[in-house]
Each structure stands twice: as structure tokens, then as C-alpha cells.
Design an enzyme around this catalytic site. Structure first.
Site, short mmCIF file in Angstrom:
data_model
loop_
_atom_site.label_atom_id
_atom_site.label_comp_id
_atom_site.label_asym_id
_atom_site.label_seq_id
_atom_site.Cartn_x
_atom_site.Cartn_y
_atom_site.Cartn_z
NE ARG A 155 -3.98 1.97 2.55
CZ ARG A 155 -3.86 3.41 2.51
NH1 ARG A 155 -2.77 4.01 2.75
NH2 ARG A 155 -5.03 4.02 2.41
CG HIS A 156 -1.04 5.13 -0.92
ND1 HIS A 156 -1.22 5.79 0.01
CD2 HIS A 156 -2.08 4.74 -1.68
CE1 HIS A 156 -2.25 6.11 0.13
NE2 HIS A 156 -2.94 5.59 -0.95
CB THR A 186 -7.84 9.49 -1.69
OG1 THR A 186 -7.86 10.28 -0.49
CG2 THR A 186 -6.93 10.36 -2.81
CD GLU A 230 -9.34 3.42 -2.72
OE1 GLU A 230 -10.07 2.32 -2.88
OE2 GLU A 230 -8.58 3.66 -1.88
CD1 TRP A 231 -14.30 3.18 -4.05
CD2 TRP A 231 -14.27 0.90 -4.19
NE1 TRP A 231 -14.62 2.53 -2.91
CE2 TRP A 231 -14.63 1.24 -2.93
CE3 TRP A 231 -14.37 -0.56 -4.29
CZ2 TRP A 231 -15.26 0.34 -1.87
CZ3 TRP A 231 -14.89 -1.43 -3.23
CH2 TRP A 231 -15.40 -0.99 -2.12
CG ASN A 232 -15.22 7.36 -9.65
OD1 ASN A 232 -15.29 8.38 -8.87
ND2 ASN A 232 -15.43 7.86 -11.07
CE1 TYR A 233 -14.23 5.27 -1.61
CE2 TYR A 233 -12.28 5.80 -2.47
CZ TYR A 233 -12.75 5.01 -1.71
OH TYR A 233 -12.26 4.30 -1.13
NE ARG A 280 -3.71 7.72 -3.58
CZ ARG A 280 -4.61 8.32 -4.34
NH1 ARG A 280 -4.22 9.41 -5.06
NH2 ARG A 280 -5.85 7.85 -4.62
#
Length: 177
Positions: free
Chosen positions: A15-16, A28, A100-103, A72
């Protein structure tokens, strides 16, 4: 090659490091957020312990690296596996498959803020919202595609005679906290 020396194919997920938004619990996805100084130190510290000859991530055992194209994750890659790690650029793929999924409208909001927003709209009367409520199918489709790709890389290397480790540098989805 003896069985003792055979290389077992692995997938290692990194993970970043910390960002201001991850530190404050903000969702994010596409917003570019830099690592904090503490986040960079986290990655550098982990790299010192985990990366190198004979360590968990041994560059000579890495067949491929997949990286989210978010800043990141790229910075994390640079701190984790610098050019001196001898992993060639040809072994590194930047891919939207592990972003990451689109929030959407929830970008930059905390889970508490999202729940309040949804409550104000009269939603979720039967069950409280969780990050798993929206967008899971899209993420699953992307990850399934990546798994097929990883399998295509590792399958011919299952005899253990060549490096077959895959490293993913991504987000490990904020909602997993």
C-alpha cells in the site's frame, strides 16, 4: 534445480504511504495527493526491512511490478524499488486496474460525512451505508482482469526455475480500514 531452491510464485501487495487524506480518513480515488513526510518515511523504513537480496521482496525474484498510476503509488514505488534495485523498466506496468475505486461525489469526504449526506437525503433507512455499498462490481471487474494477467505471467514459471514474484503497489482500498 532441487525443490529446496525452487521459487514459489507469490503476489506481494504494497500500500502507498500515508497522505494527508488517508491520515484524515478522506476518500481518495482520482485526486492526486502527495505522500506526507511520515508516509515517505513509512515506505523508506519498510523498504529497508523488506526489500533486498534474501528479503521478502528480492529484486532478483520479481517477474513483474504493477503500479497504480496515481502519484502516491508512483512515489511509493520509487522509494520501495529505486532504480538501484535492478528491476528493469520493462518489468513495471502502470495500470488503472489497481487504482482505488471511483468515489464520485464522495471524493474527499470521510465515511462519517458520507453517512450524514446520505441520511440528509433520506437514503439507507434499512441499512447503514458502507464503502462496500457502491462500486464494488466495477472494482471486482478490474481486479479479475488483473488476476488473469498475473496468472498468464506466473503460469509458465510454476516449475520454480525462474523468478515469478509479482509486486502490486496500490491503494488497498481506503474502505478496508
Amino acid at each position: 534445480m532441487s525443490d529446496q531452491n525452487a521459487l514459489t510464485p507469490r503476489v506481494l501487495i504494497v500500500r502507498h504511504g500515508e497522505t494527508e487524506w488517508s491520515k484524515s480518513g478522506r476518500s481518495t480515488s482520482f485526486t492526486e495527493v502527495d505522500l506526507t513526510a511520515a508516509g515517505a518515511a513509512q515506505v523508506s523504513s519498510a523498504a529497508a526491512v523488506l526489500v533486498g537480496s534474501g528479503k521478502l521482496i528480492d529484486p532478483c525474484h520479481v517477474a513483474h511490478v504493477f503500479v497504480s498510476p496515481r502519484k502516491r503509488a508512483e512515489t511509493t514505488l520509487d522509494l520501495l524499488l529505486p532504480p538501484s534495485s535492478d528491476i528493469s523498466k520493462e518489468k513495471i506496468t502502470f495500470t488503472e486496474d489497481i487504482t482505488e475505486w471511483n468515489y464520485g461525489d464522495y471524493e474527499g469526504k470521510t465515511n462519517e460525512e458520507i453517512r450524514r449526506l446520505r441520511e440528509d437525503k433520506g437514503w439507507d433507512k434499512e441499512q447503514e451505508w458502507t464503502v462496500w455499498s457502491d462500486g464494488l462490481e466495477e472494482v471486482t471487474d478490474r481486479l479479475d482482469k488483473l488476476i488473469v494477467h498475473i496468472k498468464s505471467i506466473q503460469e509458465p514459471l510454476m516449475d520454480g526455475t525462474e523468478p515469478a514474484d509479482i509486486v502490486l503497489v496500490s491503494h488497498i482500498f481506503h474502505g478496508l480500514k
